[in-house]
Design a protein around this motif. Structure first.
Motif, PDB file in Angstrom:
ATOM      1  N   ILE A 252      10.690  13.611 -24.173  1.00  0.00           N
ATOM      2  CA  ILE A 252      11.107  13.625 -25.578  1.00  0.00           C
ATOM      3  C   ILE A 252      11.834  14.930 -25.863  1.00  0.00           C
ATOM      4  O   ILE A 252      11.784  15.877 -25.067  1.00  0.00           O
ATOM      5  N   ARG A 253      12.511  14.963 -26.974  1.00  0.00           N
ATOM      6  CA  ARG A 253      13.201  16.195 -27.368  1.00  0.00           C
ATOM      7  C   ARG A 253      12.209  17.180 -27.984  1.00  0.00           C
ATOM      8  O   ARG A 253      11.253  16.801 -28.645  1.00  0.00           O
ATOM      9  N   ASN A 254      12.506  18.450 -27.755  1.00  0.00           N
ATOM     10  CA  ASN A 254      11.715  19.534 -28.329  1.00  0.00           C
ATOM     11  C   ASN A 254      12.697  20.559 -28.872  1.00  0.00           C
ATOM     12  O   ASN A 254      13.069  21.504 -28.175  1.00  0.00           O
ATOM     13  N   GLY A 255      13.162  20.369 -30.110  1.00  0.00           N
ATOM     14  CA  GLY A 255      14.207  21.232 -30.648  1.00  0.00           C
ATOM     15  C   GLY A 255      15.470  21.072 -29.828  1.00  0.00           C
ATOM     16  O   GLY A 255      15.997  19.968 -29.672  1.00  0.00           O
ATOM     17  N   GLN A 256      15.944  22.161 -29.224  1.00  0.00           N
ATOM     18  CA  GLN A 256      17.115  22.121 -28.362  1.00  0.00           C
ATOM     19  C   GLN A 256      16.738  21.992 -26.896  1.00  0.00           C
ATOM     20  O   GLN A 256      17.585  22.159 -26.017  1.00  0.00           O
ATOM     21  N   GLY A 257      15.460  21.704 -26.633  1.00  0.00           N
ATOM     22  CA  GLY A 257      15.010  21.513 -25.268  1.00  0.00           C
ATOM     23  C   GLY A 257      14.301  20.189 -25.096  1.00  0.00           C
ATOM     24  O   GLY A 257      14.543  19.219 -25.823  1.00  0.00           O
ATOM     25  N   TYR A 258      13.423  20.129 -24.118  1.00  0.00           N
ATOM     26  CA  TYR A 258      12.738  18.902 -23.743  1.00  0.00           C
ATOM     27  C   TYR A 258      11.232  19.138 -23.648  1.00  0.00           C
ATOM     28  O   TYR A 258      10.772  20.249 -23.370  1.00  0.00           O
ATOM     29  N   THR A 259      10.469  18.074 -23.832  1.00  0.00           N
ATOM     30  CA  THR A 259       9.059  18.050 -23.456  1.00  0.00           C
ATOM     31  C   THR A 259       8.873  16.924 -22.453  1.00  0.00           C
ATOM     32  O   THR A 259       9.242  15.778 -22.713  1.00  0.00           O
ATOM     33  N   LEU A 260       8.322  17.259 -21.288  1.00  0.00           N
ATOM     34  CA  LEU A 260       8.060  16.291 -20.236  1.00  0.00           C
ATOM     35  C   LEU A 260       6.568  15.983 -20.191  1.00  0.00           C
ATOM     36  O   LEU A 260       5.744  16.896 -20.075  1.00  0.00           O
ATOM     37  N   GLU A 261       6.223  14.709 -20.296  1.00  0.00           N
ATOM     38  CA  GLU A 261       4.862  14.237 -20.053  1.00  0.00           C
ATOM     39  C   GLU A 261       4.854  13.581 -18.669  1.00  0.00           C
ATOM     40  O   GLU A 261       5.733  12.781 -18.362  1.00  0.00           O
ATOM     41  N   TYR A 262       3.859  13.906 -17.843  1.00  0.00           N
ATOM     42  CA  TYR A 262       3.859  13.358 -16.482  1.00  0.00           C
ATOM     43  C   TYR A 262       2.446  13.260 -15.930  1.00  0.00           C
ATOM     44  O   TYR A 262       1.525  13.981 -16.345  1.00  0.00           O
ATOM     45  N   ALA A 263       2.290  12.345 -14.971  1.00  0.00           N
ATOM     46  CA  ALA A 263       0.998  12.119 -14.326  1.00  0.00           C
ATOM     47  C   ALA A 263       1.222  11.263 -13.094  1.00  0.00           C
ATOM     48  O   ALA A 263       2.293  10.656 -12.922  1.00  0.00           O
ATOM     49  N   ASP A 264       0.221  11.198 -12.216  1.00  0.00           N
ATOM     50  CA  ASP A 264       0.257  10.194 -11.156  1.00  0.00           C
ATOM     51  C   ASP A 264       0.338   8.817 -11.806  1.00  0.00           C
ATOM     52  O   ASP A 264      -0.192   8.597 -12.911  1.00  0.00           O
ATOM     53  N   ALA A 265       0.969   7.874 -11.133  1.00  0.00           N
ATOM     54  CA  ALA A 265       1.263   6.583 -11.755  1.00  0.00           C
ATOM     55  C   ALA A 265       0.012   5.836 -12.211  1.00  0.00           C
ATOM     56  O   ALA A 265       0.058   5.073 -13.175  1.00  0.00           O
ATOM     57  N   ASP A 266      -1.125   6.058 -11.532  1.00  0.00           N
ATOM     58  CA  ASP A 266      -2.345   5.336 -11.897  1.00  0.00           C
ATOM     59  C   ASP A 266      -3.339   6.197 -12.668  1.00  0.00           C
ATOM     60  O   ASP A 266      -4.490   5.794 -12.866  1.00  0.00           O
ATOM     61  N   ALA A 267      -2.910   7.372 -13.140  1.00  0.00           N
ATOM     62  CA  ALA A 267      -3.812   8.285 -13.846  1.00  0.00           C
ATOM     63  C   ALA A 267      -4.054   7.812 -15.280  1.00  0.00           C
ATOM     64  O   ALA A 267      -3.254   7.070 -15.857  1.00  0.00           O
ATOM     65  N   THR A 268      -5.168   8.286 -15.853  1.00  0.00           N
ATOM     66  CA  THR A 268      -5.500   7.936 -17.238  1.00  0.00           C
ATOM     67  C   THR A 268      -5.335   9.130 -18.178  1.00  0.00           C
ATOM     68  O   THR A 268      -5.571   9.008 -19.377  1.00  0.00           O
ATOM     69  N   THR A 269      -4.938  10.277 -17.635  1.00  0.00           N
ATOM     70  CA  THR A 269      -4.597  11.445 -18.434  1.00  0.00           C
ATOM     71  C   THR A 269      -3.256  11.980 -17.934  1.00  0.00           C
ATOM     72  O   THR A 269      -2.792  11.591 -16.853  1.00  0.00           O
ATOM     73  N   PHE A 270      -2.637  12.855 -18.699  1.00  0.00           N
ATOM     74  CA  PHE A 270      -1.339  13.376 -18.291  1.00  0.00           C
ATOM     75  C   PHE A 270      -1.220  14.850 -18.646  1.00  0.00           C
ATOM     76  O   PHE A 270      -1.985  15.388 -19.460  1.00  0.00           O
ATOM     77  N   SER A 271      -0.243  15.498 -18.041  1.00  0.00           N
ATOM     78  CA  SER A 271       0.107  16.882 -18.346  1.00  0.00           C
ATOM     79  C   SER A 271       1.429  16.894 -19.093  1.00  0.00           C
ATOM     80  O   SER A 271       2.197  15.922 -19.062  1.00  0.00           O
ATOM     81  N   SER A 272       1.721  17.991 -19.755  1.00  0.00           N
ATOM     82  CA  SER A 272       3.009  18.127 -20.430  1.00  0.00           C
ATOM     83  C   SER A 272       3.523  19.550 -20.253  1.00  0.00           C
ATOM     84  O   SER A 272       2.742  20.494 -20.073  1.00  0.00           O
ATOM     85  N   VAL A 273       4.835  19.678 -20.291  1.00  0.00           N
ATOM     86  CA  VAL A 273       5.467  20.982 -20.141  1.00  0.00           C
ATOM     87  C   VAL A 273       6.740  21.003 -20.973  1.00  0.00           C
ATOM     88  O   VAL A 273       7.429  19.985 -21.105  1.00  0.00           O
ATOM     89  N   GLU A 274       7.021  22.135 -21.582  1.00  0.00           N
ATOM     90  CA  GLU A 274       8.249  22.306 -22.336  1.00  0.00           C
ATOM     91  C   GLU A 274       9.319  22.908 -21.434  1.00  0.00           C
ATOM     92  O   GLU A 274       9.046  23.835 -20.652  1.00  0.00           O
ATOM     93  N   ILE A 275      10.523  22.389 -21.539  1.00  0.00           N
ATOM     94  CA  ILE A 275      11.624  22.839 -20.694  1.00  0.00           C
ATOM     95  C   ILE A 275      12.817  23.179 -21.578  1.00  0.00           C
ATOM     96  O   ILE A 275      13.303  22.325 -22.325  1.00  0.00           O
ATOM     97  N   SER A 276      13.264  24.417 -21.491  1.00  0.00           N
ATOM     98  CA  SER A 276      14.389  24.891 -22.300  1.00  0.00           C
ATOM     99  C   SER A 276      15.690  24.783 -21.519  1.00  0.00           C
ATOM    100  O   SER A 276      15.717  24.976 -20.294  1.00  0.00           O
ATOM    101  N   LYS A 277      16.759  24.468 -22.203  1.00  0.00           N
ATOM    102  CA  LYS A 277      18.077  24.482 -21.577  1.00  0.00           C
ATOM    103  C   LYS A 277      18.481  25.920 -21.249  1.00  0.00           C
ATOM    104  O   LYS A 277      18.038  26.870 -21.891  1.00  0.00           O
ATOM    105  N   ASP A 278      19.337  26.069 -20.249  1.00  0.00           N
ATOM    106  CA  ASP A 278      19.874  27.380 -19.866  1.00  0.00           C
ATOM    107  C   ASP A 278      21.375  27.216 -19.687  1.00  0.00           C
ATOM    108  O   ASP A 278      21.828  26.590 -18.730  1.00  0.00           O
ATOM    109  N   SER A 279      22.145  27.779 -20.589  1.00  0.00           N
ATOM    110  CA  SER A 279      23.588  27.545 -20.610  1.00  0.00           C
ATOM    111  C   SER A 279      24.317  28.148 -19.403  1.00  0.00           C
ATOM    112  O   SER A 279      25.484  27.824 -19.163  1.00  0.00           O
TER     113      SER A 279
END
Length: 353
Positions: free
Chosen positions: A174-201
């Motif tokens: 999903i979008r996070n302002g001018q950057g991104y938020t990534l949600e990810y997990a193993d395909a069969d997991a029931t919980t997930f992690s998230s990380v914010e990723i900023s653009k670098d021009s």
């Protein structure tokens, strides 16, 4: 074209003697491009483990492991994310927007169809990879919407082409302002992690590895012109989806279309490499959109009936981001008979003005 400004020092003799200075109006130093060069590409050997980014101006190369990254987050004005085609990665939209709602059902469906296995028998494979020629124009992950509810969860195969297969992941971006938020997990997991990723021009992309987080892959966007790698390619095939078959190829050469580098192919029969000069440049249209303008066209063979070899009837014109124009031709596919170490020579045809 840009004009090189060479720094000229104005010498001011001081009464104290032996000291020099230059005025505040002096132009900054601009290093002129190398006029000729020969590069033996460090692809890493017969298992072609590396992608190699090459800066013609400086006769420099940067080799990185193909499997060092999983996702590439675009730093331009659009919000787009690429998967790692250099490992044969593939992805499939699930129709879900809740990452925890994706699991065994979606995995079983993808496994049953084989849609996330890159092979000559997967006739729908092209639907599950980024467009090999123009990946940002048609990424498998839809452009990230500003409306959060429109961003789906994807199943991601991290690829098994020339690399060891890894467990599938599920991701949602999903979008996070001018950057991104990534949600990810193993395909069969029931919980997930998230990380914010900023653009670098300074860079075309910010790269992410599921185990290591943000990682360094390609150089700054102004510091490379072409790259050699193994990766996902495509070919016309009437029986395949969209009439195109996706497959894996060992010796692809991209040019840096994201930062405006252009390329064109020239046949020796039209103009010999030795004779090509700045007067000939305008006769060719430099392609700044299809990164596979060179692609696999510089070599032939490699199938069951022939050994791969450099095609000596052609060469290439490259215009870098400083408007320097080079002619470039490949010399070999191997080093002492070992694949993964191709070589080429190049020569400056016209310096940026």
């Amino acid at each position: 074209m840009k004009k090189y400004q060479f720094f000229q020092l104005g010498l001011l003799t001081l009464s104290l003697g032996g000291l020099f200075s230059c005025s505040e109006d002096d132009s900054p130093i601009v290093v002129p491009p190398n006029e000729t060069g020969t590069i033996e590409v460090n692809g890493g050997g017969e298992t072609y483990p590396n992608s190699v980014f090459i800066n013609l101006r400086a006769t420099e190369q940067t080799a990185v492991s193909r499997e060092s990254w999983d996702l590439a987050f675009y730093s331009g004005t659009e919000f787009k994310v690429l998967i790692n085609g250099t490992t044969g990665a593939m992805a499939s939209a699930t129709g879900q927007t809740d990452i925890n709602a994706v699991g065994e059902t979606e995995i079983a469906a993808a496994e049953a169809t084989g849609e996330l296995i890159l092979s000559f028998t997967n006739l729908d494979g092209i639907l599950h990879v980024d467009d090999p020629s123009t990946p940002l124009s048609n990424p498998v992950i839809e452009a990230i919407s500003s409306t959060e509810a429109e961003n789906e969860v994807y199943l991601l195969s991290r690829g098994a082409s020339g690399v060891e297969a890894k467990a599938w992941k599920k991701i949602r971006i999903i979008r996070n302002g001018q950057g991104y938020t990534l949600e990810y997990a193993d395909a069969d997991a029931t919980t997930f992690s998230s990380v914010e990723i900023s653009k670098d021009s300074d860079y075309n992309f910010v790269y992410f590895n599921f185990e290591q987080g943000i990682v360094s892959v390609e150089p700054k966007k102004s510091e490379w012109d072409i790259s050699w790698t193994a990766g996902t390619s495509s070919t016309p095939y009437p029986q395949a989806a969209n009439g195109t078959l996706a497959y894996f190829f060992q010796d692809l050469v991209y040019h840096n279309t994201q930062n405006g580098v252009g390329a064109a192919e020239v046949l020796e029969a039209d103009i010999a490499y030795a004779d090509f000069s700045s007067e000939d440049v305008l006769s060719f249209s430099l392609n700044t959109s299809d990164r596979l303008t060179i692609g696999s066209h510089w070599r032939a063979g490699g199938g069951p009936s022939s050994s791969p070899a450099v095609l000596t009837d052609r060469y290439y014109i490259i215009q870098d981001t400083e408007d320097n124009i080079y002619k470039l031709r490949f010399l070999s596919l191997t080093k002492a008979g070992e694949r993964g170490y191709p070589s080429f020579e190049y020569e400056l045809v016209e310096a940026g003005q």
